[in-house]
Write a protein that holds these residues in place. Structure first.
Motif, mmCIF file in Angstrom:
data_model
loop_
_atom_site.group_PDB
_atom_site.id
_atom_site.type_symbol
_atom_site.label_atom_id
_atom_site.label_comp_id
_atom_site.label_asym_id
_atom_site.label_seq_id
_atom_site.Cartn_x
_atom_site.Cartn_y
_atom_site.Cartn_z
ATOM 1 N N UNK A 82 30.296 -48.705 -37.863
ATOM 2 C CA UNK A 82 30.477 -47.330 -38.320
ATOM 3 C C UNK A 82 30.110 -46.342 -37.220
ATOM 4 N N UNK A 83 29.044 -46.639 -36.490
ATOM 5 C CA UNK A 83 28.652 -45.770 -35.382
ATOM 6 C C UNK A 83 29.716 -45.775 -34.288
ATOM 7 N N UNK A 84 30.217 -46.959 -33.948
ATOM 8 C CA UNK A 84 31.285 -47.055 -32.952
ATOM 9 C C UNK A 84 32.532 -46.302 -33.403
ATOM 10 N N UNK A 85 32.834 -46.425 -34.706
ATOM 11 C CA UNK A 85 34.013 -45.745 -35.235
ATOM 12 C C UNK A 85 33.848 -44.234 -35.149
ATOM 13 N N UNK A 86 32.650 -43.743 -35.488
ATOM 14 C CA UNK A 86 32.413 -42.301 -35.425
ATOM 15 C C UNK A 86 32.588 -41.781 -34.000
ATOM 16 N N UNK A 87 32.101 -42.549 -33.028
ATOM 17 C CA UNK A 87 32.245 -42.129 -31.630
ATOM 18 C C UNK A 87 33.706 -42.169 -31.196
ATOM 19 N N UNK A 88 34.410 -43.222 -31.616
ATOM 20 C CA UNK A 88 35.820 -43.343 -31.234
ATOM 21 C C UNK A 88 36.654 -42.230 -31.865
ATOM 22 N N UNK A 89 36.381 -41.923 -33.116
ATOM 23 C CA UNK A 89 37.132 -40.874 -33.794
ATOM 24 C C UNK A 89 36.900 -39.526 -33.128
ATOM 25 N N UNK A 90 35.653 -39.278 -32.759
ATOM 26 C CA UNK A 90 35.356 -38.008 -32.095
ATOM 27 C C UNK A 90 36.093 -37.919 -30.755
ATOM 28 N N UNK A 91 36.091 -39.010 -30.005
ATOM 29 C CA UNK A 91 36.740 -39.007 -28.695
ATOM 30 C C UNK A 91 38.250 -38.844 -28.806
ATOM 31 N N UNK A 92 38.821 -39.280 -29.937
ATOM 32 C CA UNK A 92 40.276 -39.239 -30.088
ATOM 33 C C UNK A 92 40.782 -37.915 -30.648
ATOM 34 N N UNK A 93 39.889 -37.026 -31.048
ATOM 35 C CA UNK A 93 40.317 -35.765 -31.643
ATOM 36 C C UNK A 93 40.969 -34.873 -30.587
ATOM 37 N N UNK A 94 42.027 -34.169 -30.964
ATOM 38 C CA UNK A 94 42.657 -33.252 -30.005
ATOM 39 C C UNK A 94 41.689 -32.135 -29.613
ATOM 40 N N UNK A 95 41.823 -31.650 -28.431
ATOM 41 C CA UNK A 95 40.927 -30.610 -27.934
ATOM 42 C C UNK A 95 41.106 -29.318 -28.732
ATOM 43 N N UNK A 96 40.008 -28.668 -29.043
ATOM 44 C CA UNK A 96 40.032 -27.366 -29.692
ATOM 45 C C UNK A 96 39.216 -26.407 -28.837
ATOM 46 N N UNK A 97 39.361 -25.133 -29.108
ATOM 47 C CA UNK A 97 38.621 -24.131 -28.355
ATOM 48 C C UNK A 97 37.141 -24.225 -28.722
ATOM 49 N N UNK A 98 36.332 -24.465 -27.757
ATOM 50 C CA UNK A 98 34.908 -24.617 -27.974
ATOM 51 C C UNK A 98 34.264 -23.264 -28.265
ATOM 52 N N UNK A 128 31.132 -22.766 -28.098
ATOM 53 C CA UNK A 128 30.068 -22.595 -27.110
ATOM 54 C C UNK A 128 30.600 -22.018 -25.805
ATOM 55 N N UNK A 129 31.757 -22.521 -25.379
ATOM 56 C CA UNK A 129 32.302 -22.123 -24.091
ATOM 57 C C UNK A 129 33.248 -20.924 -24.183
ATOM 58 N N UNK A 130 33.813 -20.726 -25.379
ATOM 59 C CA UNK A 130 34.824 -19.685 -25.542
ATOM 60 C C UNK A 130 34.357 -18.726 -26.642
ATOM 61 N N UNK A 131 33.676 -17.679 -26.241
ATOM 62 C CA UNK A 131 33.152 -16.708 -27.206
ATOM 63 C C UNK A 131 34.274 -16.080 -28.026
ATOM 64 N N UNK A 132 35.438 -15.916 -27.410
ATOM 65 C CA UNK A 132 36.558 -15.305 -28.124
ATOM 66 C C UNK A 132 37.014 -16.148 -29.309
ATOM 67 N N UNK A 133 36.942 -17.481 -29.182
ATOM 68 C CA UNK A 133 37.357 -18.355 -30.294
ATOM 69 C C UNK A 133 36.463 -18.118 -31.511
ATOM 70 N N UNK A 134 35.162 -18.050 -31.290
ATOM 71 C CA UNK A 134 34.238 -17.741 -32.390
ATOM 72 C C UNK A 134 34.481 -16.336 -32.924
ATOM 73 N N UNK A 135 34.640 -15.371 -32.024
ATOM 74 C CA UNK A 135 34.765 -13.976 -32.450
ATOM 75 C C UNK A 135 35.998 -13.781 -33.322
ATOM 76 N N UNK A 136 37.083 -14.468 -33.005
ATOM 77 C CA UNK A 136 38.304 -14.352 -33.814
ATOM 78 C C UNK A 136 38.053 -14.818 -35.246
ATOM 79 N N UNK A 137 37.419 -15.976 -35.403
ATOM 80 C CA UNK A 137 37.134 -16.494 -36.740
ATOM 81 C C UNK A 137 36.175 -15.566 -37.485
ATOM 82 N N UNK A 138 35.188 -15.055 -36.781
ATOM 83 C CA UNK A 138 34.215 -14.139 -37.373
ATOM 84 C C UNK A 138 34.903 -12.858 -37.850
ATOM 85 N N UNK A 139 35.728 -12.283 -37.000
ATOM 86 C CA UNK A 139 36.403 -11.030 -37.350
ATOM 87 C C UNK A 139 37.389 -11.225 -38.493
ATOM 88 N N UNK A 140 38.078 -12.344 -38.521
ATOM 89 C CA UNK A 140 39.024 -12.609 -39.613
ATOM 90 C C UNK A 140 38.302 -12.712 -40.948
#
Length: 536
Positions: free
Chosen positions: A181-197, A199-211
């Motif tokens: 289960x632990x291996x699966x959780x790590x593999x699933x996380x690694x396989x997820x498509x990239x999203x706007x972080x 932490x690194x992209x303040x604008x991504x958070x700000x958009x969700x907050x403003x909406x």
């Protein structure tokens, strides 16, 4: 085993078996026979017939991470462990806890007979010693007793041997399932498509907050509510975790007592008429626990609660449209009959942790991850419809251990209360284990409750995925941000660097527990509708 619809589960609240392909894992575990296990663990038997030998029982963990029982009569097994493991020593009538690393030594006295004392079995890594915690779980004790019968030089039957081997096989399969289960959780996380972080992209958070703020200003629901794949697989019946909710509600103070009783009766009847509850009655406190939990969709129950007007307890739930349709109906029925989420009400989310097994590092990681984001969690735990969190009387933050716990039993012992935020009352290393997140405010908004479920699931899954590889964040206690703002003389809305800094820990938590934009945006809406707790 997969829990099917309508199946009866006679454990404590929302207890479930894992749904991660356990049958396959049992076959892959290739459990050792008792003889092979002894050889693998480098166990040998030496004679010690001294009747006054102080050692009655000694358990050590063998090199493949499964328990070997060392009986006193008249044999002592001398083994070697190759990693930090728990051991329990019963000296006379007292049980002492030792954390053993390396060889377990037995010395010979002047008579030439082996003599075993507690000093011979002293903790060899005192910096990791558990402070004398003496408890152990029933499963390990039962396994030890069975293995004692098998290893004893007295006669034993084929039934004894088969029973001992069955327990060994079961524990081996459970441990293999946990690792998988632990291996699966790590593999699933690694396989997820990239999203706007966030932490690194303040604008991504700000958009969700403003909406979210725009929705509230327009009179729409602050928190989005999803009925299809609402958890991003975290709560799926296959490959995810079961969960459950307890929804406390109240009535306005002006409502007479007689009307409150009539309203409760109407709620019970309406739940039954909607096909959500099994009968049209209000039940006593913990009635669902006494009846035995099930995942039948019509097993929601209205129960009495001594602190509020009532509590609706869900069956075992999975991320399926019927779950979310029923939750929305429950909230609507309560509100239709005058129910409110007052400052006295709380919401409890139960999350299955069968895959945590006896690996105490998994439990430590969850405790410390929650401690690391404590101030953030208690902020988003606020009911967005209220002006502040209800307070900490029934959800005091857990005390982070000054040293990591070294047994699941000690995790349970020190984190077992209906007055703390993360309750391990139903955690003991069994398949039925579940953790209870009690820090949530009561709410009758389905989107808010769903977001609370998602954060609980996300924290639980992240802890399993990161245990042993990624340190938990440093503790950030409730009130941290309020105190920091006061110290900096900050008042009113923040902008610029101050806003970036005060949202940093929230953005870090969201990135850590969610890999899907929908879940991040949903919890960002909770952040947009709440404020920092003052720590009182």
């Amino acid at each position: 085993m997969t829990v099917g619809s309508g199946s009866r589960i006679d454990h404590q609240h929302h207890s479930v078996a894992p749904t991660r392909g356990t049958d396959t894992l049992v076959a892959e575990a290739a459990p050792l026979t008792i003889e092979e296990r002894a050889e693998r663990a480098e166990v040998r038997i030496i004679d010690t017939s001294a009747e006054d030998a102080p050692l009655n029982q000694f358990y050590v963990t063998s090199s493949d991470d499964h328990m070997v029982f060392l009986p006193r009569r008249p044999d002592v097994i001398l083994g070697q462990v190759t990693d930090e493991q728990d051991a329990l020593v019963q000296v006379g009538g007292n049980i002492e806890s030792h954390h053993v690393y390396g060889d377990v030594r037995v010395t010979r006295g002047p008579s030439g007979q082996p003599e075993v004392t507690s000093e011979d079995l002293q903790c060899l890594c005192p910096d990791l010693h558990d402070g004398g915690d003496a408890s152990t779980c029933d499963r390990r004790a039962a396994m030890a007793n069975l293995i004692q019968e098998t290893l004893s030089s007295h006669g034993h039957t084929a039934v004894d041997r088969a029973a001992a081997q069955e327990v060994l096989n079961e524990v081996a399969a459970e441990h293999a399932a946990s690792i998988a289960a632990q291996d699966q959780a790590r593999a699933e996380r690694a396989s997820q498509p990239a999203v706007r972080s966030y932490s690194d992209d303040m604008d991504a958070f700000q958009e969700a907050y403003d909406q979210a703020r725009a929705r509230r200003n327009a009179g729409e629901a602050l928190v989005p509510y999803m009925t299809e794949n609402a958890t991003g697989g975290l709560g799926a019946r296959e490959g995810g975790r079961a969960f459950g909710v307890e929804i406390e509600f109240d009535y306005p103070p002006s409502m007479p007592q007689s009307e409150r009783q009539a309203a409760n009766q109407r709620i019970a009847r309406d739940l039954h008429a909607a096909g959500i509850a099994p009968d049209p009655y209000m039940h006593g406190w913990h009635a669902s626990a006494r009846e035995g939990y099930t995942d039948a969709p019509n097993a929601w129950r209205l129960e009495r609660d001594g602190t509020v007007a009532g509590e609706i307890v869900s069956p075992i739930l999975y991320d399926e449209p019927q779950t979310w349709n029923n939750l929305a109906q429950v909230c609507e029925i309560v509100q239709r009959n005058g129910g409110i989420a007052s400052a006295r009400t709380g919401g409890h989310v139960h999350v299955a942790v069968p895959d945590y097994d006896h690996t105490v590092a998994n439990h430590n990681q969850l405790i410390n991850t929650v401690a690391g984001y404590e101030d953030v969690i208690y902020r988003v735990a606020q009911n967005p419809g209220a002006d502040r969190h209800r307070g900490l009387e029934w959800c005091t933050p857990n005390s982070e251990p000054s040293r990591p716990y070294t047994s699941v039993s000690s995790v349970q012992s020190y984190n077992n209360s209906h007055h703390i935020g993360l309750n391990f009352q139903s955690v003991s290393g069994r398949e039925s284990d579940h953790a209870e997140f009690r820090m949530w405010d009561g709410s009758l908004d389905p989107g808010t409750i769903q977001a609370q479920v998602n954060v609980s699931l996300g924290l639980t899954n992240a802890a399993l995925r990161e245990a042993g590889t990624t340190p938990a964040p440093p503790p950030q206690r409730v009130g941290h941000h309020r105190r920091a703002r006061a110290a900096a003389g900050q008042r009113g809305p923040l902008t610029g660097e101050a806003w970036t800094n005060t949202t940093r820990s929230f953005r870090s938590m969201v990135d850590r527990i969610f890999s899907r934009e929908e879940n991040r945006a949903q919890v960002a809406a909770l952040f947009a509708g709440t404020r920092w707790h003052d720590g009182r």
